[in-house]
Write a protein that holds these residues in place. Structure first.
Motif, mmCIF file in Angstrom:
data_model
loop_
_atom_site.group_PDB
_atom_site.id
_atom_site.type_symbol
_atom_site.label_atom_id
_atom_site.label_comp_id
_atom_site.label_asym_id
_atom_site.label_seq_id
_atom_site.Cartn_x
_atom_site.Cartn_y
_atom_site.Cartn_z
ATOM 1 N N GLU A 1 42.624 89.664 126.144
ATOM 2 C CA GLU A 1 41.935 90.827 125.566
ATOM 3 C C GLU A 1 42.872 91.603 124.631
ATOM 4 N N GLU B 1 42.489 92.328 120.665
ATOM 5 C CA GLU B 1 42.560 93.719 120.202
ATOM 6 C C GLU B 1 43.620 93.890 119.108
ATOM 7 N N HIS C 1 41.552 86.741 114.823
ATOM 8 C CA HIS C 1 40.852 87.658 115.752
ATOM 9 C C HIS C 1 39.583 86.972 116.269
ATOM 10 N N HIS D 1 33.009 99.009 113.518
ATOM 11 C CA HIS D 1 33.247 98.050 114.604
ATOM 12 C C HIS D 1 34.375 98.558 115.516
ATOM 13 N N GLN D 2 35.473 99.009 114.908
ATOM 14 C CA GLN D 2 36.604 99.514 115.704
ATOM 15 C C GLN D 2 36.164 100.708 116.543
ATOM 16 N N LYS E 1 38.668 101.439 123.342
ATOM 17 C CA LYS E 1 38.521 101.930 124.715
ATOM 18 C C LYS E 1 39.489 103.083 124.992
#
Ligand code: HEM
Length: 194
Positions: free
Chosen positions: A36, A40, A86, A158-159, A164
């Motif tokens: 992940e 990222e 990515h 999108h970002q 998070k």
């Protein structure tokens, strides 16, 4: 320095984040969920490279270093390279190329669709990034390469959707983009030309 030399400095510069990510991954330093974190980080650097690409002309004008303009292409191609990695990391490490997962993600998750659209917008730019294409397409090339703007806008949306860790980074990305767009508006229409 001659523009030819500037070009070559840009390539290793764009490769530095990749080298750093690779070292972190090799050293097992990508945290509890390395896959992940890898996705990222590659996404993050895609966006930084896109913004770097857009920064080059204003930087060349403001710093009076015309050679910097050459790096638009270098960072643009690096941005494309980082997005490809990515995407590949996401499809391979997070979804294992499972067709049912892929189908679901690509049709049901708006933030993935937005990421895909941003990525798709970059393809024609990467494919026409050569001098020959530029010469062949003339004015059409300039128009086509305005696709960088929807691509970077979609990239920021999108970002903001997938992040998070709060909206701090989004705010920085949006601010940089707004400053670049404002500069472009204030300094006329020829920003994308050489
Ligand atoms: C120009 C195109 C794209 C840009 C600029 C971009 C940028 C980013 C950024 C900056 C992040 C990190 C978010 C954060 O934590 O702050 C991210 C995460 C992510 N991106 Fe993209 N992305 C693009 C295209 C795509 C595509 C094509 C896919 C897959 C089809 C994708 C899937 C993801 C996923 C799943 C995450 C979250 C990773 C995780 O934390 O689990 N992105 N992207």
């Amino acid at each position: 320095m001659k523009s030819k030399h500037w070009t070559w400095v840009g390539w290793p510069l764009g490769a530095l984040p990749l080298a750093w990510i690779t070292m972190q991954a090799a050293g097992g330093q990508l945290g509890p969920d390395p896959a992940e974190t890898l996705v990222e980080l590659l996404g993050w650097w895609s966006l930084v490279m896109l913004l770097a690409c857009l920064t080059m002309r204003p930087a060349a004008q403001l710093l009076k270093v015309p050679g910097l303009v050459i790096w638009r292409r270098t960072f643009g191609l690096w941005a494309f390279g980082y997005v490809c990695m990515h995407f590949l990391a996401w499809a391979t490490l997070l979804l294992g190329w499972d067709p049912s997962f892929l189908g679901e993600e690509l049709t049901k998750r708006p933030y993935i669709i937005i990421g895909m659209l941003a990525w798709l917008a970059l393809w024609p730019l990467a494919l026409t990034s050569t001098r020959q294409s530029r010469r062949r397409l003339g004015r059409k090339w300039v128009k086509l390469h305005r696709l960088i703007f929807p691509a970077v806008l979609l990239g920021v949306v999108h970002q903001s959707w997938v992040q998070k860790s709060g909206y701090g980074e989004t705010l920085i990305f949006v601010s940089v983009l707004l400053i670049l767009l404002l500069y472009r508006i204030l300094h006329g229409r020829n920003m994308i030309r050489k």
